[in-house]
Design a protein around this motif. Structure first.
Motif, PDB file in Angstrom:
ATOM      1  N   ARG A  30       2.009  15.284 -38.468  1.00  0.00           N
ATOM      2  CA  ARG A  30       2.906  15.638 -37.373  1.00  0.00           C
ATOM      3  C   ARG A  30       4.215  16.053 -38.018  1.00  0.00           C
ATOM      4  O   ARG A  30       5.057  15.209 -38.330  1.00  0.00           O
ATOM      5  CB  ARG A  30       3.095  14.459 -36.426  1.00  0.00           C
ATOM      6  N   PRO A  31       4.397  17.353 -38.238  1.00  0.00           N
ATOM      7  CA  PRO A  31       5.570  17.804 -38.988  1.00  0.00           C
ATOM      8  C   PRO A  31       6.888  17.304 -38.417  1.00  0.00           C
ATOM      9  O   PRO A  31       7.818  16.997 -39.160  1.00  0.00           O
ATOM     10  CB  PRO A  31       5.461  19.330 -38.900  1.00  0.00           C
ATOM     11  N   GLY A  32       6.973  17.213 -37.079  1.00  0.00           N
ATOM     12  CA  GLY A  32       8.211  16.730 -36.489  1.00  0.00           C
ATOM     13  C   GLY A  32       8.525  15.306 -36.896  1.00  0.00           C
ATOM     14  O   GLY A  32       9.681  14.955 -37.172  1.00  0.00           O
ATOM     15  N   VAL A  33       7.490  14.468 -36.949  1.00  0.00           N
ATOM     16  CA  VAL A  33       7.699  13.075 -37.366  1.00  0.00           C
ATOM     17  C   VAL A  33       8.002  13.003 -38.858  1.00  0.00           C
ATOM     18  O   VAL A  33       8.803  12.187 -39.308  1.00  0.00           O
ATOM     19  CB  VAL A  33       6.460  12.230 -37.015  1.00  0.00           C
ATOM     20  N   THR A  34       7.367  13.879 -39.643  1.00  0.00           N
ATOM     21  CA  THR A  34       7.681  13.944 -41.072  1.00  0.00           C
ATOM     22  C   THR A  34       9.148  14.288 -41.286  1.00  0.00           C
ATOM     23  O   THR A  34       9.839  13.686 -42.115  1.00  0.00           O
ATOM     24  CB  THR A  34       6.795  14.995 -41.754  1.00  0.00           C
ATOM     25  N   LEU A  35       9.629  15.273 -40.521  1.00  0.00           N
ATOM     26  CA  LEU A  35      11.044  15.646 -40.609  1.00  0.00           C
ATOM     27  C   LEU A  35      11.934  14.472 -40.222  1.00  0.00           C
ATOM     28  O   LEU A  35      12.959  14.211 -40.874  1.00  0.00           O
ATOM     29  CB  LEU A  35      11.306  16.839 -39.701  1.00  0.00           C
ATOM     30  N   MET A  36      11.538  13.734 -39.193  1.00  0.00           N
ATOM     31  CA  MET A  36      12.327  12.581 -38.774  1.00  0.00           C
ATOM     32  C   MET A  36      12.382  11.519 -39.868  1.00  0.00           C
ATOM     33  O   MET A  36      13.450  10.947 -40.148  1.00  0.00           O
ATOM     34  CB  MET A  36      11.733  11.980 -37.492  1.00  0.00           C
ATOM     35  N   ALA A 149       5.007  19.673 -45.622  1.00  0.00           N
ATOM     36  CA  ALA A 149       4.765  19.514 -44.187  1.00  0.00           C
ATOM     37  C   ALA A 149       4.991  20.806 -43.409  1.00  0.00           C
ATOM     38  O   ALA A 149       4.422  20.980 -42.323  1.00  0.00           O
ATOM     39  CB  ALA A 149       5.672  18.410 -43.632  1.00  0.00           C
ATOM     40  N   PHE A 150       5.805  21.731 -43.943  1.00  0.00           N
ATOM     41  CA  PHE A 150       6.116  22.982 -43.253  1.00  0.00           C
ATOM     42  C   PHE A 150       5.775  24.155 -44.169  1.00  0.00           C
ATOM     43  O   PHE A 150       6.655  24.757 -44.786  1.00  0.00           O
ATOM     44  CB  PHE A 150       7.602  23.026 -42.874  1.00  0.00           C
ATOM     45  N   PRO A 151       4.486  24.509 -44.290  1.00  0.00           N
ATOM     46  CA  PRO A 151       4.092  25.579 -45.211  1.00  0.00           C
ATOM     47  C   PRO A 151       4.531  26.964 -44.753  1.00  0.00           C
ATOM     48  O   PRO A 151       4.709  27.856 -45.577  1.00  0.00           O
ATOM     49  CB  PRO A 151       2.566  25.469 -45.248  1.00  0.00           C
ATOM     50  N   GLY A 152       4.700  27.180 -43.443  1.00  0.00           N
ATOM     51  CA  GLY A 152       5.138  28.474 -42.961  1.00  0.00           C
ATOM     52  C   GLY A 152       6.610  28.714 -43.263  1.00  0.00           C
ATOM     53  O   GLY A 152       7.433  27.795 -43.176  1.00  0.00           O
ATOM     54  N   ARG A 153       6.938  29.969 -43.597  1.00  0.00           N
ATOM     55  CA  ARG A 153       8.302  30.259 -44.031  1.00  0.00           C
ATOM     56  C   ARG A 153       9.322  29.982 -42.936  1.00  0.00           C
ATOM     57  O   ARG A 153      10.365  29.358 -43.180  1.00  0.00           O
ATOM     58  CB  ARG A 153       8.395  31.718 -44.473  1.00  0.00           C
ATOM     59  N   ARG A 154       9.065  30.438 -41.701  1.00  0.00           N
ATOM     60  CA  ARG A 154      10.032  30.253 -40.625  1.00  0.00           C
ATOM     61  C   ARG A 154      10.210  28.772 -40.307  1.00  0.00           C
ATOM     62  O   ARG A 154      11.344  28.284 -40.161  1.00  0.00           O
ATOM     63  CB  ARG A 154       9.577  31.005 -39.381  1.00  0.00           C
ATOM     64  N   GLU A 155       9.086  28.035 -40.201  1.00  0.00           N
ATOM     65  CA  GLU A 155       9.174  26.615 -39.898  1.00  0.00           C
ATOM     66  C   GLU A 155       9.879  25.852 -41.021  1.00  0.00           C
ATOM     67  O   GLU A 155      10.656  24.930 -40.771  1.00  0.00           O
ATOM     68  CB  GLU A 155       7.776  26.030 -39.670  1.00  0.00           C
ATOM     69  N   GLU A 211       1.176  13.112 -49.251  1.00  0.00           N
ATOM     70  CA  GLU A 211       1.498  12.924 -50.670  1.00  0.00           C
ATOM     71  C   GLU A 211       1.393  14.262 -51.392  1.00  0.00           C
ATOM     72  O   GLU A 211       0.553  15.102 -51.047  1.00  0.00           O
ATOM     73  CB  GLU A 211       0.540  11.903 -51.293  1.00  0.00           C
ATOM     74  N   SER A 212       2.240  14.478 -52.369  1.00  0.00           N
ATOM     75  CA  SER A 212       2.185  15.690 -53.170  1.00  0.00           C
ATOM     76  C   SER A 212       2.782  15.402 -54.531  1.00  0.00           C
ATOM     77  O   SER A 212       3.606  14.495 -54.696  1.00  0.00           O
ATOM     78  CB  SER A 212       2.957  16.832 -52.487  1.00  0.00           C
ATOM     79  N   ARG A 213       2.335  16.173 -55.506  1.00  0.00           N
ATOM     80  CA  ARG A 213       2.888  16.059 -56.860  1.00  0.00           C
ATOM     81  C   ARG A 213       2.710  17.384 -57.569  1.00  0.00           C
ATOM     82  O   ARG A 213       1.997  18.266 -57.083  1.00  0.00           O
ATOM     83  CB  ARG A 213       2.221  14.920 -57.642  1.00  0.00           C
ATOM     84  N   ASN A 214       3.337  17.538 -58.702  1.00  0.00           N
ATOM     85  CA  ASN A 214       3.255  18.769 -59.471  1.00  0.00           C
ATOM     86  C   ASN A 214       2.478  18.506 -60.757  1.00  0.00           C
ATOM     87  O   ASN A 214       2.937  17.738 -61.607  1.00  0.00           O
ATOM     88  CB  ASN A 214       4.673  19.261 -59.805  1.00  0.00           C
ATOM     89  N   PRO A 215       1.286  19.112 -60.930  1.00  0.00           N
ATOM     90  CA  PRO A 215       0.504  18.851 -62.143  1.00  0.00           C
ATOM     91  C   PRO A 215       1.179  19.367 -63.404  1.00  0.00           C
ATOM     92  O   PRO A 215       0.838  18.936 -64.504  1.00  0.00           O
ATOM     93  CB  PRO A 215      -0.815  19.574 -61.872  1.00  0.00           C
TER      94      PRO A 215
END
Length: 483
Positions: A30-36, A149-155, A211-215
């Motif tokens: 839920r991107p909105g909750v992630t932003l919160m 959480a927001f892969p789209g450019r505008r979002e 979760e995310s990381r950079n290999p």
């Protein structure tokens, strides 16, 4: 706008296959909750850097501290936060941004608890160090989490705009919120209120933050991290306590030697480390060093002003903490109202004009207050705050934009971290240096003519640094538009 994620902004964060499977099972996107969740953690870290200022007179009274102790109450957080900014981003890239965000929130909450129950200055300072550590781990992850959480450019751009407004509003509104809490509940509740908010942010990460990381994450630069902490810590100690100990005392000279050795060792280590915490090549030319200097000048005057105004209102004018916060309200209100419009100004004219005007206005606001003095008519004081707020709004976003646009996209996160490191370095020195000027010129007085003389001298120092930043922006920022 970032606070230190290494080589992550501008590239899609990578989630490993096993991590992605686990995330799919455990996380409801839920991107909105992630932003919160991320903005809640961000707000805690930012507001705490300035809200403490309105509590300083009460803390000084209850814990029997002097002005130097109050400077350390502010700078114990700032020094630790600044020292960990760049390493915090690297840790998130290597071990997971959500994991480091959780660790940071947890440490911040524990530090807030320790501050809330502190019955003496050493315990309070220890809690402030823990808070700084938590922020150093928490804040660098926030933009990288939003990129997932927001892969789209505008979002994503909208989420970044919300992030920027929350960050700036937290800094600017901190004194007003701090005054309200101190007056109605007591200074310890500045820290108590962090606990439920921090726990709420922590709980949201378990269900709604991927979760995310950079290999290809950079390796840790432990020598550089330790030497940077030693250098920044000893430099702050010299600025705060050097005049108490005597500039020629053995302790002062020893700290000066340790600071110089730490700086030399840091430069040596960064040149030879395969993946340095601070690549010196980025600072040798171009717009990044210009943006870093302007950012440092901006926060030098702003953070020093917040500390000095709190003391002036409550110790010289006898204003309550609540009324002091209310009287400072024009600054965050103007900042919040103007910040969303600055982007259009930068798009049309480039960053040079708003940055130069912003730094000039901040210096002018400080000059108005210094000339008028703490006993001036309230309308003059409010005018000074409005002018400072306009200048802060004009400069805050563009200074980081210049830093990010000055490097290749894969270094955007690092460049943003360097700019924010410069901001915290300027904040640390602003509190230390201007507080020392107040103590020396004012001869330790807490009110009266000597205090007023020291206050004027201290604010004029901040004013001079703001005008220096305006000159650097005018001559150093490229006359081109930046995206």
């Amino acid at each position: 706008m970032s606070t230190g994620q290494q080589e992550s902004t501008g590239t899609q964060p990578v989630i490993g296959r096993q991590a992605a499977g686990a995330a799919a099972a455990a996380v409801v996107m839920r991107p909105g909750v992630t932003l919160m969740a991320t903005c809640l953690g961000l707000f805690l870290g930012q507001v705490d850097t300035t809200a403490i200022n309105l509590a300083l007179p009460a803390i000084r009274h209850d814990l029997a501290g002097d002005l130097g102790s109050m400077q350390w109450v502010v700078d114990a957080y700032n020094v630790t936060f600044a020292a960990l900014l760049l390493t915090g981003g690297t840790l998130g890239d290597r071990f997971g941004r959500r994991r480091l965000f959780r660790c940071g929130v947890t440490v911040f909450v524990l530090g807030s608890l320790l501050c809330a129950v502190a019955g003496d200055l050493p315990l309070l300072l220890g809690g402030r160090v823990l808070q700084g550590m938590g922020s150093g781990m928490m804040l660098p992850q926030s933009l990288a989490i939003l990129a997932t959480a927001f892969p789209g450019r505008r979002e994503r751009n909208r989420a970044m705009a919300a992030w920027s407004i929350v960050a700036g509003t937290g800094l600017a509104a901190g004194p007003t919120l701090g005054g309200l809490v101190v007056q109605t509940l007591g200074w310890s509740f500045i820290f108590w209120v962090n606990i439920p908010l921090g726990l709420a942010a922590l709980l949201l990460t378990f269900r709604h933050v991927p979760e995310s990381r950079n290999p290809q994450a950079r390796t840790l630069d432990l020598p550089g991290q330790l030497l940077a902490a030693v250098t920044l810590g000893t430099l702050t100690f010299l600025a705060v306590d050097g005049h108490h100990l005597g500039w020629t005392s053995a302790t002062t000279l020893g700290c000066a030697a340790l600071c110089a050795a730490g700086l030399a060792g840091f430069l040596w280590a960064e040149r030879r480390h395969p993946s340095p915490m601070l690549p010196l090549s980025l600072l040798r030319r171009g717009q990044l060093p210009v943006a870093s200097i302007v950012a440092m000048c901006m926060t030098f005057g702003m953070y020093g002003l917040f500390m000095l105004i709190s003391l002036a209102f409550q110790q010289e004018r006898g204003t309550s903490a609540l009324m002091a916060g209310v009287e400072m309200l024009p600054l965050p209100v103007v900042f919040t109202l103007l910040s969303p419009t600055v982007g259009r100004l930068v798009t049309r004219h480039g960053p040079r004009l708003p940055m130069t005007a912003g730094m000039t206005l901040m210096g002018s606001g400080l000059l108005i207050y210094a000339l008028a003095g703490p006993d001036a008519d309230l309308a003059v004081t409010e005018l000074a705050f409005v002018v400072v707020g306009i200048g802060l709004a004009l400069n805050t976003g563009p200074v980081v934009g210049v830093a990010v646009s000055a490097v290749a996209p894969e270094y955007a996160g690092l460049a943003s971290g360097i700019a924010n490191l410069s901001r915290m370095f300027g904040a640390t020195l602003g509190v230390a240096v201007q507080g020392t000027v107040l103590a020396v010129v004012g001869r330790g007085a807490s009110h009266g003519p000597q205090f007023v003389s020291g206050l004027r001298a201290a604010i004029l120092v901040g004013c001079a640094v703001e005008f220096l930043g305006a000159l650097v922006a005018f001559w150093g920022v490229a006359r081109v538009r930046t995206r």
